[in-house]
Design an enzyme around this catalytic site. Sequence first.
Site, PDB file in Angstrom:
ATOM      1  N   HIS A 320      -1.339   1.879  -0.953  1.00 64.12           N
ATOM      2  CA  HIS A 320      -2.703   1.219  -1.702  1.00 64.12           C
ATOM      3  C   HIS A 320      -3.217   0.308  -0.761  1.00 64.12           C
ATOM      4  O   HIS A 320      -2.557  -0.707  -0.740  1.00 64.12           O
ATOM      5  CB  HIS A 320      -2.127   0.866  -2.971  1.00 64.12           C
ATOM      6  CG  HIS A 320      -3.596   0.672  -3.784  1.00 64.12           C
ATOM      7  ND1 HIS A 320      -3.988   1.868  -4.464  1.00 64.12           N
ATOM      8  CD2 HIS A 320      -4.132  -0.352  -4.032  1.00 64.12           C
ATOM      9  CE1 HIS A 320      -5.167   1.539  -5.189  1.00 64.12           C
ATOM     10  NE2 HIS A 320      -5.359   0.226  -4.667  1.00 64.12           N
ATOM     11  N   ALA A 321      -4.528   0.206  -0.582  1.00 62.94           N
ATOM     12  CA  ALA A 321      -5.203  -0.691   0.376  1.00 62.94           C
ATOM     13  C   ALA A 321      -4.880  -2.101  -0.331  1.00 62.94           C
ATOM     14  O   ALA A 321      -5.033  -2.282  -1.486  1.00 62.94           O
ATOM     15  CB  ALA A 321      -6.660  -0.274   0.532  1.00 62.94           C
ATOM     16  N   HIS A 350     -14.636  -2.862   1.426  1.00 58.07           N
ATOM     17  CA  HIS A 350     -14.036  -3.515   0.197  1.00 58.07           C
ATOM     18  C   HIS A 350     -12.691  -4.403   0.725  1.00 58.07           C
ATOM     19  O   HIS A 350     -12.941  -5.834   0.216  1.00 58.07           O
ATOM     20  CB  HIS A 350     -13.475  -2.511  -0.582  1.00 58.07           C
ATOM     21  CG  HIS A 350     -12.717  -3.150  -1.918  1.00 58.07           C
ATOM     22  ND1 HIS A 350     -13.581  -3.240  -3.271  1.00 58.07           N
ATOM     23  CD2 HIS A 350     -11.534  -3.744  -2.192  1.00 58.07           C
ATOM     24  CE1 HIS A 350     -12.704  -4.042  -3.923  1.00 58.07           C
ATOM     25  NE2 HIS A 350     -11.488  -4.040  -3.362  1.00 58.07           N
ATOM     26  N   GLU A 351     -11.840  -4.225   1.530  1.00 59.20           N
ATOM     27  CA  GLU A 351     -10.800  -4.977   1.640  1.00 59.20           C
ATOM     28  C   GLU A 351     -11.435  -6.187   2.780  1.00 59.20           C
ATOM     29  O   GLU A 351     -10.998  -7.280   2.513  1.00 59.20           O
ATOM     30  CB  GLU A 351      -9.814  -4.190   2.421  1.00 59.20           C
ATOM     31  CG  GLU A 351      -9.170  -3.117   1.876  1.00 59.20           C
ATOM     32  CD  GLU A 351      -8.529  -3.603   0.385  1.00 59.20           C
ATOM     33  OE1 GLU A 351      -8.754  -2.888  -0.813  1.00 59.20           O
ATOM     34  OE2 GLU A 351      -8.218  -4.684   0.173  1.00 59.20           O
ATOM     35  N   HIS A 354     -12.549  -8.950   0.689  1.00 58.76           N
ATOM     36  CA  HIS A 354     -11.509  -9.881   0.516  1.00 58.76           C
ATOM     37  C   HIS A 354     -11.159 -10.941   1.491  1.00 58.76           C
ATOM     38  O   HIS A 354     -11.038 -12.036   1.169  1.00 58.76           O
ATOM     39  CB  HIS A 354     -10.432  -9.188   0.132  1.00 58.76           C
ATOM     40  CG  HIS A 354     -10.277  -8.409  -1.268  1.00 58.76           C
ATOM     41  ND1 HIS A 354     -10.584  -9.012  -2.421  1.00 58.76           N
ATOM     42  CD2 HIS A 354     -10.169  -7.193  -1.467  1.00 58.76           C
ATOM     43  CE1 HIS A 354     -10.496  -8.059  -3.302  1.00 58.76           C
ATOM     44  NE2 HIS A 354     -10.140  -6.814  -2.728  1.00 58.76           N
ATOM     45  N   GLU A 378     -13.272  -8.718  -5.914  1.00 59.44           N
ATOM     46  CA  GLU A 378     -13.655  -7.114  -5.991  1.00 59.44           C
ATOM     47  C   GLU A 378     -15.220  -6.892  -5.455  1.00 59.44           C
ATOM     48  O   GLU A 378     -15.223  -5.798  -5.206  1.00 59.44           O
ATOM     49  CB  GLU A 378     -13.162  -6.542  -7.009  1.00 59.44           C
ATOM     50  CG  GLU A 378     -11.392  -6.818  -7.387  1.00 59.44           C
ATOM     51  CD  GLU A 378     -10.733  -6.521  -6.413  1.00 59.44           C
ATOM     52  OE1 GLU A 378      -9.713  -7.356  -6.148  1.00 59.44           O
ATOM     53  OE2 GLU A 378     -11.047  -5.752  -5.531  1.00 59.44           O
ATOM     54  N   HIS A 480      -2.514   0.354 -10.059  1.00 56.74           N
ATOM     55  CA  HIS A 480      -2.649  -0.966 -10.878  1.00 56.74           C
ATOM     56  C   HIS A 480      -1.685  -1.113 -11.999  1.00 56.74           C
ATOM     57  O   HIS A 480      -1.401  -2.255 -12.571  1.00 56.74           O
ATOM     58  CB  HIS A 480      -4.023  -1.273 -11.241  1.00 56.74           C
ATOM     59  CG  HIS A 480      -4.738  -1.321  -9.943  1.00 56.74           C
ATOM     60  ND1 HIS A 480      -5.058  -0.129  -9.312  1.00 56.74           N
ATOM     61  CD2 HIS A 480      -5.497  -2.240  -9.222  1.00 56.74           C
ATOM     62  CE1 HIS A 480      -5.954  -0.223  -8.345  1.00 56.74           C
ATOM     63  NE2 HIS A 480      -6.012  -1.626  -8.216  1.00 56.74           N
ATOM     64  N   TYR A 490     -12.211  -4.869 -11.653  1.00 58.64           N
ATOM     65  CA  TYR A 490     -13.117  -3.887 -11.236  1.00 58.64           C
ATOM     66  C   TYR A 490     -14.417  -3.553 -11.947  1.00 58.64           C
ATOM     67  O   TYR A 490     -15.487  -3.292 -11.492  1.00 58.64           O
ATOM     68  CB  TYR A 490     -12.395  -2.702 -10.647  1.00 58.64           C
ATOM     69  CG  TYR A 490     -11.223  -2.981  -9.693  1.00 58.64           C
ATOM     70  CD1 TYR A 490     -10.008  -2.947 -10.541  1.00 58.64           C
ATOM     71  CD2 TYR A 490     -11.566  -3.232  -8.464  1.00 58.64           C
ATOM     72  CE1 TYR A 490      -8.828  -3.431  -9.710  1.00 58.64           C
ATOM     73  CE2 TYR A 490     -10.426  -3.615  -7.979  1.00 58.64           C
ATOM     74  CZ  TYR A 490      -9.215  -3.469  -8.242  1.00 58.64           C
ATOM     75  OH  TYR A 490      -8.167  -3.893  -7.287  1.00 58.64           O
TER      76      TYR A 490
HETATM   77  C1  LIG Z   1      -9.204  -1.069  -2.943  1.00 56.06           C
HETATM   78  C2  LIG Z   1      -8.604  -1.594  -3.629  1.00 56.06           C
HETATM   79  C3  LIG Z   1      -7.585  -2.552  -3.578  1.00 56.06           C
HETATM   80 SE1  LIG Z   1      -8.160  -4.356  -4.390  1.00 56.06          SE
HETATM   81  C4  LIG Z   1      -8.475  -0.897  -5.308  1.00 56.06           C
HETATM   82  O1  LIG Z   1      -7.477  -1.145  -5.940  1.00 56.06           O
HETATM   83  N1  LIG Z   1      -9.715  -0.650  -5.883  1.00 56.06           N
HETATM   84  C5  LIG Z   1     -11.095  -0.475  -5.258  1.00 56.06           C
HETATM   85  C6  LIG Z   1     -12.056  -0.073  -6.302  1.00 56.06           C
HETATM   86  C7  LIG Z   1     -11.361   0.229  -7.306  1.00 56.06           C
HETATM   87  C8  LIG Z   1      -9.689   0.050  -6.968  1.00 56.06           C
HETATM   88  C9  LIG Z   1      -8.915   1.238  -7.254  1.00 56.06           C
HETATM   89  O2  LIG Z   1      -8.618   1.985  -5.972  1.00 56.06           O
HETATM   90  O3  LIG Z   1      -8.752   1.835  -8.343  1.00 56.06           O
HETATM   91 ZN   LIG Z   2     -10.063  -5.117  -3.960  1.00 64.22          ZN
END
Ligand SMILES: C=C(C[SeH])C(=O)N1CCC[C@H]1C(=O)O
Ligand SMILES: [Zn+2]
Length: 597
Positions: A320-321, A350-351, A354, A378, A480, A490
Amino acid sequence: DLEALEHEGREYITQLDKLTGMRRNRASHAEWDYTSNITKENEEKKIQIQLEISKQEKAAWGETKMFQWQDYQDYTLRRMFKKYSQLGVAALPDDKYEQLIKTISDMESNYATSKICAYGNPDKCDLELEPDITEIFTKSQNPEELKHAWVEWHKAAGARARGNFTRYVELDNEAAVLNDYKNVAEWWLSEYEVPDFEQQLARLWEELKPLYQQMHAYVRKRLRDKYGDHVVSARGPIPAHLLGNMWAQTWNNIESFTRPYPDKPEVDITQAMKDQNYTALKMFQMSDEFFRSLNLTAMPELFWKNSIIEKPADREIVCHASAWDFYDGEDFRIKMCTVVNMENLRVVHHEMGHIQYYLQYRNQPVVFRAGANPGFHEAVGDTIALSVSSPKHLRRVGLSSGDAEDEQTEINQLYKMGIDKIVFLPFAYTLDLFRYGVFRGTTSPDDYNCHFWHLREMLQGVEPPVNRTEEDFDAAAKYHVSADVEYARYYVSFIIQFQFHRALCRLAGEYAPDDPNKKLVDCDIYQSVEAGNALGNMLKMGSSRPWPDAMEALTGQREMRADGLLEYFKPLYEWLKAENQRTGEHIGWEPSVVREY
Ligand SMILES: C=C(C[SeH])C(=O)N1CCC[C@H]1C(=O)O
Ligand SMILES: [Zn+2]
């Protein structure tokens, strides 16, 4: 006298802040070493280091309480003490602290290492979420194959985490109480520093719901056209496995066969990226170049040296990024199992957003090296990505040859953005509405799953592809929830990023409210030093001031508002209303019928 006491306080907190930077650096290295090489040994090392650090922080916490910091004149000094007066989960007794971090670690590694068997091939059981299962949701249009992947993943990553999750809720709530919160829900909400934040989330949803319901109705019709009435009903929720994403959180993978004007040239950025031999590295270099074009900070050498931007073949990692601050002012990293496509190009930005935030606030005291609120962190990268995904920018970088705008192309473009941004809102809102209820105890363990789906149906209008029971625990099939990462950030981000985008576009001379040649949808702030400086000034603040001050610094507004998003999507909203009227589509959804399978 007060002057001398305040001076003593300043000396103390400055020293504590230095020590805290070193502790967080050590903790980041331990966490990085484990999540980039998931082994029992690395997990034990990580937990040992976290235990040691929690003892050091607990001792410091005791000292901090001896200072009369509430009476200090200096706002910044008071704010530093206030943040240090909150210890966090380390306030638990050592044995419970160890249990809690072990429980979360087990959930997260279960998620990261879960595998399923291939559809129609029960001997091939090594399919991982990234890239295998994600690819199925990106490409397959076979409802049975999608249903299989959905059910198997929710069994492996969701149901299997139920025991650990229930224990985590108990322990995390005990930690909340030791930090003077009633439960974790109040603790998470307190991060937003405004008393009525939960009500604000609800009010924003009321403002956004009409737009979402129009989108939902239109997509349900197009899916019914494609898959038939027996798979997608005319007036009920949409089955979650048909929306191009394991969690039905963004629907961009079904855009190509649901877009408003299918005979308009399809601008397939992913294909263009592949044709032009894009690599993961090139995607990151492109993003770095965009930030530099705004007069923001280039990625430091260590970033390119230490980041992991492709999935390693020789070990298990958390794919997970994620973006990492090592709190030493020079070591910043991304870990991501990048795949060359448009969706990943957005995640890269997105990354990188950060990392840019870390770079901009790196001279703040350690305790202020955080987003103005979690949603701000975010929103940075996504705001830049709004420019990057504009037709103008894609033409600029040679990823699209799309001709100049006409009305239908613009609707297609807004639809492409909306199928990502609008549909995400109820998903994000639901995930923490569910967890608020869990932490408050209004949702008990024996109706976790039923309540989760009740909320998903009520807010998102989606239903599971097969019947669910309390043997399942579908919420944990989302990273998450298994990794103890709050999600309202988010929901906030997808709203405020349009406030940021509008402000930056105005500064870049790319947007004027009544100028048809300067529409928000076609704004690209690339190379605007004006916009970049304003963004940089807001990011430099970190969490040194309450977030309304940061919001005001960039946008002139002091609150979260849906007006940016609603203005951006207004032409699409009008089109959807007219289209749903034309086809006589039912707006909204009736309760899902219990289907016998
Ligand atoms: C890219 C990330 C790491 Se902070 C992420 O979890 N995001 C980015 C947007 C929504 C959320 C997800 O993937 O659920
Ligand atoms: Zn993020």
